[in-house]
Scaffold this motif. Structure first.
Motif, PDB file in Angstrom:
ATOM      1  N   ILE A 296       2.780 -44.265 -57.189  1.00 35.73           N
ATOM      2  CA  ILE A 296       3.539 -43.279 -58.079  1.00 35.73           C
ATOM      3  C   ILE A 296       2.772 -42.005 -57.699  1.00 35.73           C
ATOM      4  N   ARG A 297       3.775 -41.071 -57.071  1.00 34.80           N
ATOM      5  CA  ARG A 297       3.528 -39.766 -56.527  1.00 34.80           C
ATOM      6  C   ARG A 297       2.332 -39.744 -55.429  1.00 34.80           C
ATOM      7  N   TYR A 298       2.816 -40.468 -54.521  1.00 38.85           N
ATOM      8  CA  TYR A 298       2.015 -40.884 -53.410  1.00 38.85           C
ATOM      9  C   TYR A 298       2.267 -40.105 -52.302  1.00 38.85           C
ATOM     10  N   ALA A 299       0.971 -39.591 -51.544  1.00 37.77           N
ATOM     11  CA  ALA A 299       1.059 -38.600 -50.436  1.00 37.77           C
ATOM     12  C   ALA A 299       0.397 -39.434 -49.525  1.00 37.77           C
ATOM     13  N   PRO A 300       1.377 -39.855 -48.341  1.00 39.17           N
ATOM     14  CA  PRO A 300       0.834 -40.533 -47.068  1.00 39.17           C
ATOM     15  C   PRO A 300       0.276 -39.624 -46.089  1.00 39.17           C
ATOM     16  N   GLY A 301       0.508 -38.089 -46.226  1.00 43.17           N
ATOM     17  CA  GLY A 301      -0.118 -37.254 -45.415  1.00 43.17           C
ATOM     18  C   GLY A 301       0.889 -36.619 -44.481  1.00 43.17           C
ATOM     19  N   ASP A 302       2.017 -36.795 -44.759  1.00 44.41           N
ATOM     20  CA  ASP A 302       2.955 -36.067 -43.629  1.00 44.41           C
ATOM     21  C   ASP A 302       3.586 -34.998 -44.498  1.00 44.41           C
ATOM     22  N   GLY A 325       5.227 -35.415 -39.204  1.00 47.98           N
ATOM     23  CA  GLY A 325       4.519 -36.777 -39.411  1.00 47.98           C
ATOM     24  C   GLY A 325       3.583 -36.846 -38.341  1.00 47.98           C
ATOM     25  N   ARG A 326       2.761 -38.108 -38.459  1.00 48.51           N
ATOM     26  CA  ARG A 326       1.971 -38.637 -37.473  1.00 48.51           C
ATOM     27  C   ARG A 326       2.902 -39.090 -36.065  1.00 48.51           C
ATOM     28  N   THR A 327       2.258 -38.895 -34.967  1.00 45.56           N
ATOM     29  CA  THR A 327       2.817 -39.370 -33.791  1.00 45.56           C
ATOM     30  C   THR A 327       1.782 -39.976 -33.044  1.00 45.56           C
ATOM     31  N   HIS A 328       2.350 -40.642 -32.013  1.00 50.69           N
ATOM     32  CA  HIS A 328       1.444 -41.388 -31.241  1.00 50.69           C
ATOM     33  C   HIS A 328       2.129 -41.096 -29.768  1.00 50.69           C
ATOM     34  N   PRO A 355     -14.882 -43.434 -41.159  1.00 54.44           N
ATOM     35  CA  PRO A 355     -14.140 -42.329 -40.736  1.00 54.44           C
ATOM     36  C   PRO A 355     -13.290 -41.799 -41.803  1.00 54.44           C
ATOM     37  N   LEU A 356     -13.447 -40.335 -42.122  1.00 50.07           N
ATOM     38  CA  LEU A 356     -12.540 -39.588 -42.871  1.00 50.07           C
ATOM     39  C   LEU A 356     -11.068 -39.582 -42.145  1.00 50.07           C
ATOM     40  N   ALA A 357     -11.417 -39.247 -40.658  1.00 43.73           N
ATOM     41  CA  ALA A 357     -10.250 -39.077 -40.020  1.00 43.73           C
ATOM     42  C   ALA A 357     -10.720 -39.692 -38.435  1.00 43.73           C
ATOM     43  N   TRP A 358      -9.989 -39.704 -37.532  1.00 41.95           N
ATOM     44  CA  TRP A 358     -10.228 -40.149 -36.112  1.00 41.95           C
ATOM     45  C   TRP A 358      -8.943 -39.782 -35.154  1.00 41.95           C
ATOM     46  N   GLN A 359      -9.431 -39.902 -34.010  1.00 40.20           N
ATOM     47  CA  GLN A 359      -8.540 -39.438 -32.855  1.00 40.20           C
ATOM     48  C   GLN A 359      -8.775 -39.798 -31.511  1.00 40.20           C
ATOM     49  N   ILE A 360      -8.052 -40.622 -30.965  1.00 42.37           N
ATOM     50  CA  ILE A 360      -8.460 -40.763 -29.490  1.00 42.37           C
ATOM     51  C   ILE A 360      -7.525 -40.162 -28.533  1.00 42.37           C
ATOM     52  N   LYS A 409      -5.174 -29.904 -37.077  1.00 42.91           N
ATOM     53  CA  LYS A 409      -3.844 -30.266 -37.435  1.00 42.91           C
ATOM     54  C   LYS A 409      -2.832 -29.352 -36.380  1.00 42.91           C
ATOM     55  N   GLY A 410      -1.553 -29.777 -36.235  1.00 40.47           N
ATOM     56  CA  GLY A 410      -0.592 -29.043 -35.501  1.00 40.47           C
ATOM     57  C   GLY A 410      -0.046 -28.163 -36.276  1.00 40.47           C
ATOM     58  N   ALA A 411       0.927 -27.287 -35.634  1.00 40.07           N
ATOM     59  CA  ALA A 411       1.802 -26.140 -36.418  1.00 40.07           C
ATOM     60  C   ALA A 411       2.327 -26.721 -37.529  1.00 40.07           C
ATOM     61  N   GLY A 412       2.440 -25.792 -38.525  1.00 36.39           N
ATOM     62  CA  GLY A 412       3.333 -26.037 -39.907  1.00 36.39           C
ATOM     63  C   GLY A 412       2.780 -27.345 -40.572  1.00 36.39           C
ATOM     64  N   GLY A 413       1.242 -27.433 -40.556  1.00 36.19           N
ATOM     65  CA  GLY A 413       0.628 -28.294 -41.345  1.00 36.19           C
ATOM     66  C   GLY A 413       0.687 -30.026 -40.878  1.00 36.19           C
ATOM     67  N   LYS A 414       1.265 -30.343 -39.658  1.00 36.64           N
ATOM     68  CA  LYS A 414       1.529 -31.472 -38.953  1.00 36.64           C
ATOM     69  C   LYS A 414       0.299 -32.011 -38.806  1.00 36.64           C
ATOM     70  N   SER A 415       0.278 -33.438 -39.303  1.00 32.28           N
ATOM     71  CA  SER A 415      -0.777 -34.203 -39.068  1.00 32.28           C
ATOM     72  C   SER A 415      -1.138 -34.480 -37.600  1.00 32.28           C
ATOM     73  N   HIS A 416      -2.525 -34.601 -37.353  1.00 31.25           N
ATOM     74  CA  HIS A 416      -3.008 -34.692 -36.041  1.00 31.25           C
ATOM     75  C   HIS A 416      -2.531 -36.135 -35.555  1.00 31.25           C
ATOM     76  N   GLU A 417      -2.396 -35.919 -34.291  1.00 35.05           N
ATOM     77  CA  GLU A 417      -2.012 -37.649 -33.751  1.00 35.05           C
ATOM     78  C   GLU A 417      -3.315 -38.387 -33.500  1.00 35.05           C
ATOM     79  N   PHE A 418      -3.024 -39.733 -33.958  1.00 37.84           N
ATOM     80  CA  PHE A 418      -4.158 -40.780 -33.840  1.00 37.84           C
ATOM     81  C   PHE A 418      -4.341 -40.946 -32.080  1.00 37.84           C
ATOM     82  N   PHE A 419      -3.303 -40.935 -31.394  1.00 35.95           N
ATOM     83  CA  PHE A 419      -3.436 -41.177 -30.182  1.00 35.95           C
ATOM     84  C   PHE A 419      -3.008 -40.162 -29.364  1.00 35.95           C
ATOM     85  N   ALA A 420      -3.574 -39.167 -28.558  1.00 36.49           N
ATOM     86  CA  ALA A 420      -3.199 -37.902 -28.337  1.00 36.49           C
ATOM     87  C   ALA A 420      -3.356 -37.807 -26.507  1.00 36.49           C
TER      88      ALA A 420
END
Length: 432
Positions: A296-302, A325-328, A355-360, A409-420
């Motif tokens: 209820i009122r859930y925020a996935p991060g996108d 949103g997130r991209t791979h 991990p609070l956050a991670w990226q490869i 994060k990317g432009a416009g608040g975009k979440s970072h990529e997990f695999f970049a």
């Protein structure tokens, strides 16, 4: 709680009923949409308040009830937003102790395949059937029905019996073998993430012999250049679906090619009154039929950008201009072949470094770097454990691990990529 096995024809009857309802609901007025959504929210909230410990044992839902117990949607903005980490930390408490009879049977699902941070939850029969109906509606709008042979890409193979009529393709398999599997199956409709379908397109190279009529893309942001690559390489139209594993379908491509919010399935909150309607807003959503694990009122991060409503078909469904949103990215083997990093089981290191956050990230064909934002400063033993796991996951690459304070994060608040991937396509080795 164990769900009672359902009548095997119940899902078929439910599908037919929802198909009739969802055929007319896109043209409801916005006032009628709001009225129906309020009724669905009230039923879910009353269920959660009575049968879900997470909501029953606090005052989280109190703003929605007057002193006499009447439901009041005016208190909706005062209900705390549920973050993905909070949901993950309260998996057990979010599980309903009792379900309405029309929601069973349940299906256990985990999101570890797409994000690496495992979140276990359960979906109801209504959620699953409604999502199928909406996918069919989208394909109908584009003239891409009936179905022939259906294939679904999976990061990890499901346990138990195969899904009847569905050909499952492991996403971690070599992409050329995946294309061969699509060809041998005679697949007409494929469901995959954009990154997987992009791998298919690169392996196929436009000369496929495939029978594909449509590729339904979900689970990640679909960028215009990726869509073009997929359609060019596979010779079939790509259909965009914005979804998350926990919520399900949030928006499907409409008859005008623009994402339309699935108002029948979820309450997606838009920009506040007076706000810039073209600015990105965080996704806050409530799936109406998530009775097993209510979010209820859930925020996935996108983040998303809403578009002005259009007249004509489906005028009751709001439009989305963009999903931030997130991209791979597709990572590369040292010889240039693309692959998905399904070996990176981040859950394996959670007991050592939370991990609070991670990226490869990949900046060279022969090297990969794992960046981790730890909850607490790791000691030498913890650092060494993570380095060993990273090397085990990617034996073909030189690997490194960096513990950092944040990941941009990317432009416009975009979440970072997990695999970049930072590789320049023009510098990749030519493939035969």
């Amino acid at each position: 709680m164990t769900a009672t096995p359902a009548d095997p024809r119940r899902a078929e009857r439910m599908f037919a009923g929802l198909a009739r309802a969802f055929a007319v609901s896109p043209d409801y007025s916005r006032a009628e949409v709001a009225r129906r959504q309020t009724a669905l929210v009230e039923r879910l909230v009353r269920h959660a308040r009575r049968h879900v410990p997470f909501y029953r044992e606090g005052d989280r839902l109190a703003p929605l009830f007057r002193a006499d117990g009447a439901f009041d949607m005016a208190g909706w903005p005062d209900v705390p937003i549920l973050t993905r980490r909070e949901a993950r930390d309260n998996e057990e408490a979010l599980r309903a102790e009792l379900l309405p009879s029309d929601m069973a049977p349940l299906e256990a699902v985990s999101t570890s395949g797409s994000t690496g941070l495992q979140f276990n939850f359960r979906t109801t029969l209504v959620q699953r059937v409604a999502a199928e109906v909406l996918a069919n509606r989208t394909l109908h709008w584009r003239g891409l029905l009936p179905f022939g042979r259906v294939a679904v890409s999976k990061y990890y193979l499901p346990e138990g019996e195969p899904i009847p009529g569905i050909y499952v393709i492991p996403a971690g398999m070599d992409f050329e073998r995946q294309v061969d599997a699509l060809r041998m199956n005679g697949t007409t409709h494929a469901f995959a993430t954009p990154s997987v379908a992009a791998g298919w397109a690169e392996a196929a190279g436009g000369t496929t012999g495939l029978r594909l009529r449509a590729i339904v893309l979900t689970g990640e942001k679909l960028a215009p250049d990726v869509r073009a690559k997929i359609e060019r390489g596979l010779g079939a139209p790509a259909i965009d679906v914005y979804s998350t594993s926990e919520v399900g379908s949030i928006a499907n491509e409409g008859p005008d090619g623009v994402l339309r919010v699935n108002e029948e399935l979820t309450l997606l909150e838009g920009p506040p009154d007076g706000a810039d309607a073209t600015a990105p807003v965080p996704v806050v959503t409530t799936p109406f039929y998530a009775y097993a694990t209510p979010l209820i009122r859930y925020a996935p991060g996108d983040h998303v950008v809403f578009a002005p409503n259009a007249s004509g078909r489906a005028r009751g469904l709001r439009r989305l201009a963009e999903v931030l949103g997130r991209t791979h990215s597709l990572l590369r083997m040292p010889d240039g072949r693309p692959f998905l990093a399904t070996a990176a089981r981040i859950t394996e290191i959670e007991g050592h470094v939370d991990p609070l956050a991670w990226q490869i990230e990949q900046t060279r064909l022969d090297a990969l770097t794992l960046r981790i934002v730890p909850r607490a400063r790791p000691d030498d033993a913890q650092r060494e454990f993570v380095r060993r796991r990273m090397a085990l996951w990617f034996p073909a690459h030189a690997t490194d691990v960096l513990f950092v304070e944040s990941i941009a994060k990317g432009a416009g608040g975009k979440s970072h990529e997990f695999f970049a991937s930072r590789l320049d396509a023009e510098t990749l080795p030519a493939r035969a």
